[in-house]
Design a protein around this motif. Structure first.
Motif, PDB file in Angstrom:
ATOM      1  N   TRP A 159      -4.481  -5.954 -17.948  1.00  0.00           N
ATOM      2  CA  TRP A 159      -4.759  -7.383 -18.088  1.00  0.00           C
ATOM      3  C   TRP A 159      -3.610  -8.099 -18.789  1.00  0.00           C
ATOM      4  CZ3 TRP A 159      -8.622 -10.753 -16.527  1.00  0.00           C
ATOM      5  CH2 TRP A 159      -9.619 -10.171 -15.721  1.00  0.00           C
ATOM      6  N   LEU A 160      -3.041  -7.482 -19.814  1.00  0.00           N
ATOM      7  CA  LEU A 160      -1.906  -8.110 -20.494  1.00  0.00           C
ATOM      8  C   LEU A 160      -0.704  -8.175 -19.556  1.00  0.00           C
ATOM      9  CD1 LEU A 160      -0.542  -9.336 -22.945  1.00  0.00           C
ATOM     10  CD2 LEU A 160      -0.061  -7.008 -23.779  1.00  0.00           C
ATOM     11  N   LEU A 161      -0.464  -7.101 -18.807  1.00  0.00           N
ATOM     12  CA  LEU A 161       0.644  -7.091 -17.845  1.00  0.00           C
ATOM     13  C   LEU A 161       0.419  -8.160 -16.778  1.00  0.00           C
ATOM     14  CD1 LEU A 161       3.258  -5.667 -16.871  1.00  0.00           C
ATOM     15  CD2 LEU A 161       1.794  -4.155 -15.513  1.00  0.00           C
ATOM     16  N   GLY A 162      -0.821  -8.282 -16.320  1.00  0.00           N
ATOM     17  CA  GLY A 162      -1.147  -9.290 -15.326  1.00  0.00           C
ATOM     18  C   GLY A 162      -0.853 -10.685 -15.833  1.00  0.00           C
ATOM     19  N   TYR A 163      -1.245 -10.963 -17.078  1.00  0.00           N
ATOM     20  CA  TYR A 163      -0.944 -12.274 -17.654  1.00  0.00           C
ATOM     21  C   TYR A 163       0.567 -12.507 -17.709  1.00  0.00           C
ATOM     22  CZ  TYR A 163       0.641 -15.539 -21.054  1.00  0.00           C
ATOM     23  OH  TYR A 163       1.361 -16.533 -21.653  1.00  0.00           O
TER      24      TYR A 163
ATOM     25  N   ARG B 140       0.829  -1.206   0.000  1.00  0.00           N
ATOM     26  CA  ARG B 140       0.000   0.000   0.000  1.00  0.00           C
ATOM     27  C   ARG B 140       0.868   1.262   0.000  1.00  0.00           C
ATOM     28  NH1 ARG B 140      -5.550  -1.137   1.418  1.00  0.00           N
ATOM     29  NH2 ARG B 140      -5.765  -3.372   1.792  1.00  0.00           N
ATOM     30  N   ARG B 141       1.973   1.222   0.735  1.00  0.00           N
ATOM     31  CA  ARG B 141       2.888   2.368   0.746  1.00  0.00           C
ATOM     32  C   ARG B 141       3.520   2.574  -0.630  1.00  0.00           C
ATOM     33  NH1 ARG B 141       4.381   0.216   5.879  1.00  0.00           N
ATOM     34  NH2 ARG B 141       6.196  -0.808   4.928  1.00  0.00           N
ATOM     35  N   LEU B 142       3.906   1.469  -1.280  1.00  0.00           N
ATOM     36  CA  LEU B 142       4.516   1.567  -2.605  1.00  0.00           C
ATOM     37  C   LEU B 142       3.534   2.149  -3.627  1.00  0.00           C
ATOM     38  CD1 LEU B 142       6.431  -1.837  -2.771  1.00  0.00           C
ATOM     39  CD2 LEU B 142       7.471   0.424  -2.878  1.00  0.00           C
ATOM     40  N   ILE B 143       2.298   1.677  -3.577  1.00  0.00           N
ATOM     41  CA  ILE B 143       1.290   2.175  -4.519  1.00  0.00           C
ATOM     42  C   ILE B 143       1.005   3.649  -4.270  1.00  0.00           C
ATOM     43  CG2 ILE B 143      -1.163   1.971  -5.138  1.00  0.00           C
ATOM     44  CD1 ILE B 143      -0.816  -1.088  -4.713  1.00  0.00           C
ATOM     45  N   ARG B 144       0.895   4.013  -3.006  1.00  0.00           N
ATOM     46  CA  ARG B 144       0.657   5.416  -2.666  1.00  0.00           C
ATOM     47  C   ARG B 144       1.813   6.288  -3.163  1.00  0.00           C
ATOM     48  NH1 ARG B 144      -1.889   8.444   1.867  1.00  0.00           N
ATOM     49  NH2 ARG B 144      -0.677  10.365   2.109  1.00  0.00           N
TER      50      ARG B 144
ATOM     51  N   GLU C  88       4.426  -4.197 -11.068  1.00  0.00           N
ATOM     52  CA  GLU C  88       5.787  -3.653 -11.090  1.00  0.00           C
ATOM     53  C   GLU C  88       6.588  -4.197  -9.911  1.00  0.00           C
ATOM     54  OE1 GLU C  88       6.511   0.652 -12.757  1.00  0.00           O
ATOM     55  OE2 GLU C  88       4.774   0.698 -11.423  1.00  0.00           O
ATOM     56  N   TYR C  89       5.956  -4.208  -8.757  1.00  0.00           N
ATOM     57  CA  TYR C  89       6.593  -4.720  -7.539  1.00  0.00           C
ATOM     58  C   TYR C  89       6.911  -6.211  -7.692  1.00  0.00           C
ATOM     59  CZ  TYR C  89       6.598  -6.692  -2.775  1.00  0.00           C
ATOM     60  OH  TYR C  89       6.894  -7.406  -1.644  1.00  0.00           O
ATOM     61  N   GLN C  90       5.950  -6.975  -8.201  1.00  0.00           N
ATOM     62  CA  GLN C  90       6.165  -8.400  -8.415  1.00  0.00           C
ATOM     63  C   GLN C  90       7.338  -8.640  -9.361  1.00  0.00           C
ATOM     64  OE1 GLN C  90       4.786 -10.198  -6.103  1.00  0.00           O
ATOM     65  NE2 GLN C  90       3.444 -11.519  -7.298  1.00  0.00           N
ATOM     66  N   LEU C  91       7.408  -7.830 -10.396  1.00  0.00           N
ATOM     67  CA  LEU C  91       8.469  -7.989 -11.392  1.00  0.00           C
ATOM     68  C   LEU C  91       9.842  -7.773 -10.768  1.00  0.00           C
ATOM     69  CD1 LEU C  91       9.055  -8.512 -14.371  1.00  0.00           C
ATOM     70  CD2 LEU C  91       8.938  -6.038 -14.755  1.00  0.00           C
ATOM     71  N   ARG C  92       9.954  -6.793  -9.903  1.00  0.00           N
ATOM     72  CA  ARG C  92      11.239  -6.544  -9.243  1.00  0.00           C
ATOM     73  C   ARG C  92      11.659  -7.756  -8.412  1.00  0.00           C
ATOM     74  NH1 ARG C  92       9.257  -1.195  -8.416  1.00  0.00           N
ATOM     75  NH2 ARG C  92       8.674  -1.643  -6.246  1.00  0.00           N
ATOM     76  N   ARG C  93      10.678  -8.442  -7.838  1.00  0.00           N
ATOM     77  CA  ARG C  93      10.989  -9.608  -7.003  1.00  0.00           C
ATOM     78  C   ARG C  93      11.481 -10.793  -7.824  1.00  0.00           C
ATOM     79  NH1 ARG C  93       6.031 -10.704  -2.970  1.00  0.00           N
ATOM     80  NH2 ARG C  93       7.399 -12.436  -2.441  1.00  0.00           N
ATOM     81  N   ILE C  94      10.896 -10.994  -8.997  1.00  0.00           N
ATOM     82  CA  ILE C  94      11.218 -12.189  -9.773  1.00  0.00           C
ATOM     83  C   ILE C  94      12.233 -11.935 -10.885  1.00  0.00           C
ATOM     84  CG2 ILE C  94       8.981 -13.262  -9.317  1.00  0.00           C
ATOM     85  CD1 ILE C  94       8.081 -12.369 -12.087  1.00  0.00           C
TER      86      ILE C  94
ATOM     87  N   TRP D  37      -4.861   0.818 -12.162  1.00  0.00           N
ATOM     88  CA  TRP D  37      -3.693   1.613 -11.774  1.00  0.00           C
ATOM     89  C   TRP D  37      -2.988   0.963 -10.582  1.00  0.00           C
ATOM     90  CZ3 TRP D  37      -4.234   7.623 -10.832  1.00  0.00           C
ATOM     91  CH2 TRP D  37      -2.988   8.228 -11.019  1.00  0.00           C
ATOM     92  N   LYS D  38      -3.762   0.581  -9.579  1.00  0.00           N
ATOM     93  CA  LYS D  38      -3.194  -0.124  -8.427  1.00  0.00           C
ATOM     94  C   LYS D  38      -2.548  -1.432  -8.870  1.00  0.00           C
ATOM     95  CE  LYS D  38      -7.056  -0.125  -6.143  1.00  0.00           C
ATOM     96  NZ  LYS D  38      -8.126  -0.361  -5.145  1.00  0.00           N
TER      97      LYS D  38
END
Length: 391
Positions: A337-341, A177-181, A248-254, A241-242
């Motif tokens: 949706w494409l990014l989510g996939y 939540r802090r990252l999104i904010r 983006e956060y998930q991508l940094r992790r993997i 948007w959220k």
């Protein structure tokens, strides 16, 4: 009595459902084991003994088909969704790898299957069963099964669910939540500072930031209408948007493991150590390695393209040119949706790789192990996967 399947005979698609990771699979059998029946997510207990899963559906983007969950939000910017939702019902909940059936929420016969399998009807129900349809619909409106996205979706709809269903710690939830904010706040400040009338004061900014989590607030509608977008679209845009920031956060992790996998696929280390014993199949295996590498490259290119477009629009807006950002918001749902996939597929590949390489730090596998991992990667990255009705 059904014979127990060996792992070698388990369908590759079922392997993806069972072991593809929490972005693409929600194992309610395991999650609800310690939750009393009356506090479980679904009133129909059959659903609590199932596994929800997401699967790619790029081949259905223009077929217009819909099931009982269909609605006006199915289509974003004139195209269909690249991700759909399924329910895997094992014949034996204690041994899900032994096989079962799958119900696809937007399949042509899904309404009948949902009623036959779980007693759910698409209409007025009794004893809270209609609530199950509502929850399935909400889950269907999120591109992946990540706990944070599902939790925030349910909170926005004011639907209470026992928090034990969400496999996420309070610490990680607060961090996200802090990252999104932090990601959205500069845009809000910039927009309000240019609106005049004292719109940029701290109290106004805080109200607009609250609208991120509560799109029913007036400020959410005001924000999107300032970009020439209908206020009724506020919920869709803020959710996307959220979600984009979350991915983006998930991508940094993997990303580190994804780079390791890509480099491995392009190196000699990917060739099995016992390849000489399987010479007749060497060419076929090398072609499979190349194919999986291209699928991974395509997924990474799509992710880079979407995030690069976002950064370009963001920079233009901060430089006083709102038009690119306005256009990005107009099309954000389809990009989301494409990014989510893509991120979910990459997360799944990383999860499968970690599972396989846990005891093999050298990353040097034998022929059968290499073949199995490539098959799993192929399924995770395949955008036109078969919709199997049984496993």
């Amino acid at each position: 009595m059904r014979a127990r399947k060996t792992m070698d005979s388990v369908s590759p698609i079922l392997e993806q459902i069972l072991y593809g990771g929490s972005s693409v699979s929600m194992n309610l059998i395991a999650i609800t084991r310690e939750i009393p029946e009356e506090q479980r997510m679904f009133k129909a207990q059959g659903l609590n003994n199932a596994i929800l899963f997401k699967y790619p559906s790029f081949n259905g983007l223009d077929d217009g088909g819909g099931g009982p969950i269909s609605g006006d939000d199915d289509v974003a910017e004139g195209g269909g969704r690249p991700v759909e939702t399924g329910i895997y019902v094992p014949h034996n909940a204690k041994s899900p790898e032994s096989g079962g059936i799958a119900v696809y929420l937007r399949g042509h016969n899904s309404e009948l299957l949902l009623e036959e399998q779980f007693g759910i009807k698409n209409g007025p129900g009794e004893n809270g069963i209609i609530g199950d349809m509502k929850m399935l619909s909400m889950i269907d409106e999120v591109p992946s099964l990540d706990a944070f996205l599902l939790k925030t979706c349910f909170e926005a709809e004011k639907v209470n669910v026992d928090p034990r269903h969400w496999l996420i710690s309070n610490e990680e939830d607060h961090q996200l939540r802090r990252l999104i904010r932090a990601r959205i706040e500069p845009i809000v400040r910039k927009a309000l500072s240019g609106s005049g009338g004292g719109g940029g004061n701290a109290q106004s900014i805080e109200r607009f930031l609250e609208a991120i989590w509560n799109p029913n607030l007036e400020e959410a509608g005001l924000f999107v209408s300032a970009f020439g977008i209908e206020r009724s679209e506020a919920d869709t845009i803020f959710s996307a948007w959220k979600g984009t920031t979350f991915y983006e956060y998930q991508l940094r992790r993997i990303a580190p493991r994804a780079r390791v996998i890509l480099n491995w696929l392009k190196s000699k280390d990917c060739v099995p150590v016992d390849i000489r014993m399987h010479k007749p199949y060497e060419t076929q295996l090398l072609m499979h390695i190349e194919k999986v590498g291209k699928l991974l490259d395509t997924t990474l290119m799509d992710i880079r393209g979407i995030l690069a477009d976002y950064e370009t629009a963001f920079s233009s807006f901060m430089a006083g040119k709102p038009e690119p950002f306005r256009e990005y918001l107009r099309t954000i749902r389809s990009r989301y949706w494409l990014l989510g996939y893509c991120v979910s597929a990459l997360t799944s590949v990383s999860h499968l790789d970690a599972r396989c390489m846990k005891n093999t730090p050298s990353r040097k596998l034998y022929f059968e192990g290499t073949q199995k991992l490539l098959r799993q990667f192929d399924i995770a990255l395949d955008r036109r996967r078969e919709q199997k009705g049984s496993f």
